[in-house]
Design a protein around this motif. Sequence first.
Motif, PDB file in Angstrom:
ATOM      1  N   UNK A 178       0.834  -1.209   0.000  1.00 16.55           N
ATOM      2  CA  UNK A 178       0.000   0.000   0.000  1.00 16.55           C
ATOM      3  C   UNK A 178       0.861   1.249   0.000  1.00 16.55           C
ATOM      4  N   UNK A 179       1.949   1.214   0.807  1.00 19.81           N
ATOM      5  CA  UNK A 179       2.866   2.372   0.818  1.00 19.81           C
ATOM      6  C   UNK A 179       3.518   2.568  -0.548  1.00 19.81           C
ATOM      7  N   UNK A 180       3.889   1.456  -1.180  1.00 19.09           N
ATOM      8  CA  UNK A 180       4.473   1.584  -2.513  1.00 19.09           C
ATOM      9  C   UNK A 180       3.467   2.184  -3.497  1.00 19.09           C
ATOM     10  N   UNK A 181       2.205   1.724  -3.395  1.00 15.97           N
ATOM     11  CA  UNK A 181       1.173   2.267  -4.296  1.00 15.97           C
ATOM     12  C   UNK A 181       0.968   3.755  -4.032  1.00 15.97           C
ATOM     13  N   UNK A 182       0.937   4.135  -2.727  1.00 11.92           N
ATOM     14  CA  UNK A 182       0.771   5.551  -2.402  1.00 11.92           C
ATOM     15  C   UNK A 182       1.938   6.383  -2.921  1.00 11.92           C
ATOM     16  N   UNK A 183       3.162   5.813  -2.763  1.00 14.13           N
ATOM     17  CA  UNK A 183       4.334   6.530  -3.258  1.00 14.13           C
ATOM     18  C   UNK A 183       4.264   6.702  -4.767  1.00 14.13           C
ATOM     19  N   UNK A 184       3.856   5.641  -5.464  1.00 10.89           N
ATOM     20  CA  UNK A 184       3.708   5.754  -6.917  1.00 10.89           C
ATOM     21  C   UNK A 184       2.629   6.774  -7.287  1.00 10.89           C
ATOM     22  N   UNK A 185       1.521   6.787  -6.486  1.00 14.14           N
ATOM     23  CA  UNK A 185       0.482   7.779  -6.746  1.00 14.14           C
ATOM     24  C   UNK A 185       0.988   9.199  -6.575  1.00 14.14           C
ATOM     25  N   UNK A 188       3.103  10.068  -9.462  1.00 18.44           N
ATOM     26  CA  UNK A 188       2.270  10.375 -10.638  1.00 18.44           C
ATOM     27  C   UNK A 188       1.688  11.779 -10.524  1.00 18.44           C
ATOM     28  N   UNK A 189       1.195  12.161  -9.299  1.00 21.30           N
ATOM     29  CA  UNK A 189       0.666  13.515  -9.121  1.00 21.30           C
ATOM     30  C   UNK A 189       1.732  14.575  -9.339  1.00 21.30           C
ATOM     31  N   UNK A 190       2.946  14.293  -8.796  1.00 20.88           N
ATOM     32  CA  UNK A 190       4.038  15.259  -8.986  1.00 20.88           C
ATOM     33  C   UNK A 190       4.375  15.407 -10.464  1.00 20.88           C
ATOM     34  N   UNK A 192       2.328  14.859 -12.909  1.00 20.69           N
ATOM     35  CA  UNK A 192       1.214  15.542 -13.553  1.00 20.69           C
ATOM     36  C   UNK A 192       1.289  17.048 -13.329  1.00 20.69           C
ATOM     37  N   UNK A 193       1.616  17.443 -12.092  1.00 22.14           N
ATOM     38  CA  UNK A 193       1.785  18.872 -11.821  1.00 22.14           C
ATOM     39  C   UNK A 193       2.934  19.466 -12.630  1.00 22.14           C
ATOM     40  N   UNK A 194       4.012  18.700 -12.694  1.00 22.65           N
ATOM     41  CA  UNK A 194       5.151  19.182 -13.488  1.00 22.65           C
ATOM     42  C   UNK A 194       4.770  19.321 -14.948  1.00 22.65           C
ATOM     43  N   UNK A 195       3.967  18.338 -15.440  1.00 20.64           N
ATOM     44  CA  UNK A 195       3.522  18.427 -16.826  1.00 20.64           C
ATOM     45  C   UNK A 195       2.645  19.661 -17.055  1.00 20.64           C
ATOM     46  N   UNK A 196       1.721  19.917 -16.088  1.00 22.64           N
ATOM     47  CA  UNK A 196       0.865  21.098 -16.229  1.00 22.64           C
ATOM     48  C   UNK A 196       1.676  22.384 -16.205  1.00 22.64           C
ATOM     49  N   UNK A 197       2.657  22.436 -15.296  1.00 21.52           N
ATOM     50  CA  UNK A 197       3.504  23.636 -15.252  1.00 21.52           C
ATOM     51  C   UNK A 197       4.286  23.808 -16.542  1.00 21.52           C
ATOM     52  N   UNK A 198       4.761  22.678 -17.094  1.00 25.82           N
ATOM     53  CA  UNK A 198       5.492  22.772 -18.363  1.00 25.82           C
ATOM     54  C   UNK A 198       4.568  23.223 -19.493  1.00 25.82           C
TER      55      UNK A 198
END
Length: 740
Positions: A178-185, A188-190, A192-198
Amino acid sequence: MAAALQPVPAMPLALQNISLKHLGTEIQNTMYNIRGNKQTQGTGHRPSGEDSSLSEEPQREEQPSPPDLSAPGKDPADSPKPTPKSSLTANLIQKAKRQSNTFPLFTEGLTRNRTAQEKVLALEQQVLMLTKELKAQKELVKILHKALEAAQQEKRVSSAYLAAAEDKDRLELVRHKVRQIAELGRRVEALEQERESLVQTASLREQEVQELRQHVQLLLDKNQAKQEVIQKLSEKVTQDFMHPPNQPPAPPDAADRDLLSQQEKMEHLKDDMEAYRTQNRFLNSEIHQVTRIWRKVAEKEKALLMKCAYLQAKNCQVESKYLAGLRRLQEAVGVEAGECSELLRQLIQEALQWEASEASADSVVLSPISEYDEYGFLTVPNYEVEDLRLLAKIQVLEVHSHHLLAHEAVEQPLRERWAALGELAPSAEIKQLLRAGVPREHRPRVWKWLVRLRVQHLQGPGRYQELLSRSQACKHPAARQIELDLNRTFPSNKHFTCPASSFPDRLRRVLLAFSWQNPAIGYCQGLNRLAAIALLVLDEEESAFWCLVAIVETIMPADYYSKTLLASQVDQRVLQDLLLEKLPKLMAHLGQHRVDLSFVTFNWLLVVFADSLISNILLQVWDAFLYEGTKVVFRYALAIFKYNEEEILRLQDGLEIYQYLRFFTKTICNSRKLMNIAFNDMNPFPMKQLHQLRMAHRERLEAELHELEQLKAKYLETRAAQGPAVPEGCTSEDEGEAEP
């Protein structure tokens, strides 16, 4: 190598039903299925146009191929065994034959007469196709490797989960996953944010590039215009060299010279026009950029102004709380502690003397608390009692705070709604807007419309001027009382206390004209304040006169301002009944301490709160009063007591209650809260009930007055029958005059 010889189209079919639990067996079966499908395609895609010799040769060459590779019933356990070299060679030959069948241009029968160059070209194409197929097979191998690694990882995790001795260890493994899944999530959010900023950065860069392109285009246009001018000048110089001055052409006549001069002027004008056009485009671009910068600055300024208004409102609240704290501390300390009392008195004096205008020049003051409001009333009345002045200052700060906080949220949308209204007409929307209050810039227009609705059957052309002429020609009996009341009209308003002001003279003319308009009333104390409010808002004598006529003759009951004030007394009793119905707890408390509210409320109803409420709340009451009538007065009278009910209930002495009731209307600062109490909390409030109460109390009051008149007449008859009686030992006036 055998796998590399398989075609690309078979790859998706081989990966559709792979099971990760038996990955090795599935890979082997998939490889054999791919080979079998390819062989089937190689035999089924031969062109039908080939002769029998071309179709028989591949069949003879296919017979030596090992049958076990394509047999579907072969045991999967034997598949990993290595293939002999002879078998691999045969497979390569078979693959080449199949490719020859797939591409009929490369068969021996058709290529015997081809040149060597065509054969080389065909072989290069074949090599290119084989290279692409090899890349596809390598990608398949990579995908299978990844699938194998994922299966092995899943197998290790499952083995660790099954090998765990206790549920606690298994739960820890699940938590780890579960921790690994949360870390991957989170990753992914980071991302996605980086993609939006780019993406945003790229869009900004694109806009900048577009602006630079426009700027470059303008410069190019300007440069082109300059080049054209230079080219024309160069042509002119060349023409001058070709025709030197020592060999001038034949002198033209006057018409030709005029034509040439006109043509030269036209050319110059065209050049100037082109230069101006280019300069105009450049200036337009600059104006566009400056406009964008100005808009950004305006938005920032608006945000800062809103922030400053909020901070100023908070400052007013803090200052009012500070003054209230000083007042309570002074009451708690009393007069016993001399030093503390002196310090408190000094702090209160400083707080009362400080004004917003005395703030430092560097501070931002959006809406300072001025000495007078927008209608000329003193914001902080100059009471002789220090405690009252302190309360007035607190109330002014509270009102200012509410005004600043409600400006953007309430007042600005209300102004926009009033500005959007066209021609005024009675409607439910107008009723709601009038209850919410009319903005100052729209109030004169709205009041004139409301007055015209009331008195249009009474108005006539030149009526006011006719009444003024009559008042000048003949002195009215009420003129002396009017003159006395002029100096007592709103002593806290600068328009009626300044010697140079024209308002007292205008008020005198309005009251004298009304005294001739309604001789039955003539003049009654209180009419001066009604007319003064109308003058302050409408700023026209005739409009104020008709406003007074509308209130006295159409809105209020008939005998409201008569000599007996009969209808005013009736409304006092009606108000008592309504208070018993709406606020029974408060009336029980007042009755316990024997407090008669008519001492306070009689003036409220007579002058429609003109002396009681602060100007902004007073005029909001009048906005609804001129449209709906006397029911609004009762609603607000009940709302005022409801607004201060808790404060009155805390007082346990009749004298304290009377002192509080003298000024408690001046402590009301939240007009929105008062309006909600009047028009929401006091519901239901039917007009039919008001008419019934008025009729019942009028009958009782008339009966009481009739009985009183009878007692008075009986007393006078008794006195007349007894004659003038002189007590013993006293000398009458006649006897005193007879003595020498």
